[in-house]
Motif scaffolding. Structure first.
Motif, PDB file in Angstrom:
ATOM      1  N   LEU A  89       0.714  -1.210   0.003  1.00 50.28           N
ATOM      2  CA  LEU A  89      -0.065   0.109   0.012  1.00 50.28           C
ATOM      3  C   LEU A  89       0.873   1.219  -0.012  1.00 50.28           C
ATOM      4  CD1 LEU A  89      -2.862  -0.922   2.042  1.00 50.28           C
ATOM      5  CD2 LEU A  89      -2.872  -0.849  -0.303  1.00 50.28           C
ATOM      6  N   PRO A  90       1.999   1.352   0.678  1.00 52.48           N
ATOM      7  CA  PRO A  90       2.712   2.685   0.603  1.00 52.48           C
ATOM      8  C   PRO A  90       3.435   2.942  -0.649  1.00 52.48           C
ATOM      9  CG  PRO A  90       3.314   1.226   2.743  1.00 52.48           C
ATOM     10  CD  PRO A  90       2.335   0.318   1.897  1.00 52.48           C
ATOM     11  N   GLU A  91       3.824   1.818  -1.430  1.00 53.88           N
ATOM     12  CA  GLU A  91       4.191   1.973  -2.721  1.00 53.88           C
ATOM     13  C   GLU A  91       3.060   2.234  -3.739  1.00 53.88           C
ATOM     14  OE1 GLU A  91       6.500  -0.531  -6.235  1.00 53.88           O
ATOM     15  OE2 GLU A  91       6.681  -1.378  -4.296  1.00 53.88           O
ATOM     16  N   LEU A  92       1.751   2.027  -3.622  1.00 54.00           N
ATOM     17  CA  LEU A  92       0.898   2.267  -4.421  1.00 54.00           C
ATOM     18  C   LEU A  92       0.398   3.637  -4.213  1.00 54.00           C
ATOM     19  CD1 LEU A  92      -1.609   1.411  -6.244  1.00 54.00           C
ATOM     20  CD2 LEU A  92      -2.822   0.677  -4.398  1.00 54.00           C
ATOM     21  N   SER A  93       0.299   4.061  -2.969  1.00 52.16           N
ATOM     22  CA  SER A  93       0.032   5.486  -2.755  1.00 52.16           C
ATOM     23  C   SER A  93       1.202   6.185  -3.459  1.00 52.16           C
ATOM     24  CB  SER A  93       0.354   5.938  -1.282  1.00 52.16           C
ATOM     25  OG  SER A  93      -0.860   5.370  -0.474  1.00 52.16           O
TER      26      SER A  93
END
Length: 189
Positions: free
Chosen positions: A82-86
């Motif tokens: 999720l942090p990479e997607l954000s």
């Protein structure tokens, strides 16, 4: 330099009322024409859509004011933390926004030519400040960096809506009635 027989300023207009009327009419026509060109530029600017697609499965479309109008994902994002997607979403959005000043400048040039350079410079300078160009450095440590595909036109079709999740019914409960106790038969009530 003005000759002594040719009055200048307001005095020059008062001698020939027809000339004054003709000049005012020319000015009004020029002003109306300029207003029409500005209106056409504004209408075309409002239709601008810029799209950037990351190599990691994120596609963002923005309007000329920077508002996100579409956000799409490919299957690649399913395994992305999720942090990479954000980070991908934000980087792709900024990448799409970075082309706004260039595209608005093209529209202004198309409709206004070299007219009103000061207003154009101020407006485009504000857009460049708000939406700066993004460096294109695929070899950085930034997970959002990479090769970007740009599309200056809105997609021909809106992406299909994601399927709605099927309704999940809770399992049916079996109603259990307690067996009467032997001692309950002797109860006084």
């Amino acid at each position: 330099m003005t000759s002594p027989s040719t009055p200048s300023g307001i005095a020059g207009f008062s001698r020939d009322p027809d000339d004054v009327e003709r000049r005012v009419q020319q000015w009004a026509e020029s002003f109306a024409s300029k207003a029409e060109r500005y209106k056409a530029a504004q209408e075309q600017t409002e239709q601008i859509r810029l799209t950037a697609t990351s190599p990691h499965g994120v596609r963002v479309t923005v309007s000329a004011d920077g508002t996100v109008t579409a956000l799409e994902f490919t299957e690649k994002i399913r395994s992305m933390p999720l942090p990479e997607l954000s980070a991908q979403i934000l980087a792709t959005m900024r990448s799409a926004q970075s082309g706004i000043a260039r595209r608005v400048g093209e529209v202004m040039t198309e409709h206004l030519g070299d007219e009103d350079e000061q207003t154009r410079a101020m407006m485009l300078g504000g857009l460049r400040e708000k939406f700066p160009e993004q460096p294109d450095e695929p070899g950085t440590d930034d997970p959002a960096a990479g090769n970007w595909d740009y599309d200056d036109e809105e997609p021909a079709e809106e992406p299909p809506a994601p399927p709605r999740p099927a309704a999940v019914r809770p399992p049916e409960r079996k109603r259990v009635t307690p067996e009467p106790d032997e001692d309950e038969d002797d109860a006084p009530w």
